[in-house]
Scaffold this motif. Structure first.
Motif, short mmCIF file in Angstrom:
data_model
loop_
_atom_site.label_atom_id
_atom_site.label_comp_id
_atom_site.label_asym_id
_atom_site.label_seq_id
_atom_site.Cartn_x
_atom_site.Cartn_y
_atom_site.Cartn_z
N GLY A 62 0.79 -1.23 0.00
CA GLY A 62 0.00 0.00 0.00
C GLY A 62 0.82 1.27 0.00
N LYS A 63 2.14 1.15 -0.11
CA LYS A 63 3.00 2.33 -0.11
C LYS A 63 3.12 2.90 -1.52
N ALA A 64 3.49 4.19 -1.60
CA ALA A 64 3.66 4.83 -2.90
C ALA A 64 4.75 4.12 -3.68
N ASN A 65 4.39 3.64 -4.85
CA ASN A 65 5.35 2.91 -5.67
C ASN A 65 5.65 3.70 -6.94
N ASP A 66 4.70 3.78 -7.82
CA ASP A 66 4.88 4.50 -9.07
C ASP A 66 4.24 5.87 -8.94
N LEU A 67 5.08 6.90 -8.85
CA LEU A 67 4.59 8.27 -8.70
C LEU A 67 4.09 8.76 -10.05
N LEU A 68 2.82 9.11 -10.07
CA LEU A 68 2.17 9.56 -11.29
C LEU A 68 2.18 11.08 -11.40
N LEU A 69 1.96 11.75 -10.27
CA LEU A 69 1.89 13.21 -10.25
C LEU A 69 2.33 13.69 -8.87
N ASP A 70 3.03 14.81 -8.85
CA ASP A 70 3.47 15.41 -7.59
C ASP A 70 3.45 16.92 -7.76
N SER A 120 -3.96 20.29 -17.70
CA SER A 120 -4.73 20.50 -18.93
C SER A 120 -3.95 19.95 -20.12
N GLY A 121 -4.63 19.15 -20.93
CA GLY A 121 -3.98 18.57 -22.11
C GLY A 121 -3.19 17.30 -21.81
N THR A 122 -3.21 16.84 -20.57
CA THR A 122 -2.51 15.60 -20.22
C THR A 122 -3.53 14.50 -19.97
N ILE A 123 -3.03 13.31 -19.80
CA ILE A 123 -3.90 12.17 -19.53
C ILE A 123 -4.63 12.31 -18.19
N LEU A 124 -4.12 13.17 -17.32
CA LEU A 124 -4.74 13.39 -16.01
C LEU A 124 -5.62 14.63 -15.95
N GLN A 125 -5.94 15.21 -17.10
CA GLN A 125 -6.73 16.44 -17.07
C GLN A 125 -8.11 16.25 -16.46
N ASP A 126 -8.62 15.03 -16.48
CA ASP A 126 -9.92 14.77 -15.86
C ASP A 126 -9.77 14.09 -14.50
#
Length: 156
Positions: A62-70, A120-126
């Motif tokens: 349950g620990k942070a493994n793959d950091l997607l956004l910071d 905005s404009g990234t895969i995480l925009q939503d």
């Protein structure tokens, strides 16, 4: 008698931003966590509140493994009569809970806006920045202040 603490927003800025779109997966939900840090400039009556939000995929423990956004967003507040709320050695601060609620709420709102702009404009925009109960978050960040005690300052 009015005991209100006067605060003013002086600055808002993104200190750092990282996104790794190559890690994005739609078959596994990512986790979102928050942390904060606080520092002061007592001479200028400034309080620096930095809110960190990070998205990650947890490992098996349950620990942070793959950091997607910071993202780290700093909000600078000027506090009227600031020295009245600081211990002499400036390691602890005694702001009332309603002031911490205001500071945390404004900082979360600013972070949400900056996050929307930067993704905005990234895969995480939503991506969802959750709406949370601000008094609960402030109480978690500053439990001592909610017990009528001094809160420990944690430098950014």
């Amino acid at each position: 008698m009015n005991n209100a603490v006067g605060i003013q927003i002086k600055r808002i800025k993104a200190l750092s931003f990282f996104i790794n779109e190559s890690l994005a997966r739609f078959d596994v939900p990512y986790k979102i966590e928050f942390s904060h840090s606080v520092s002061v400039n007592d001479e200028l009556s400034l309080l620096f509140f930095t809110l960190r939000v990070f998205y990650y995929y947890p490992d098996k423990e349950g620990k942070a493994n793959d950091l997607l956004l910071d993202l780290h967003v700093q909000n600078v507040f000027q506090v009227h009569d600031f020295k009245n709320y600081l211990q002499e050695d400036i390691t602890k601060i005694a702001l009332p809970p309603d002031v911490w609620i205001t500071i945390v709420g404004l900082s979360m709102s600013h972070t949400r806006a900056i996050l929307a702009q930067l993704t905005s404009g990234t895969i995480l925009q939503d991506g969802i920045f959750p709406i949370m109960n601000v008094p609960d978050v402030a109480a978690k960040f500053f439990p001592d202040s909610f017990k009528g005690q001094f809160a420990e300052l944690r430098p950014s």
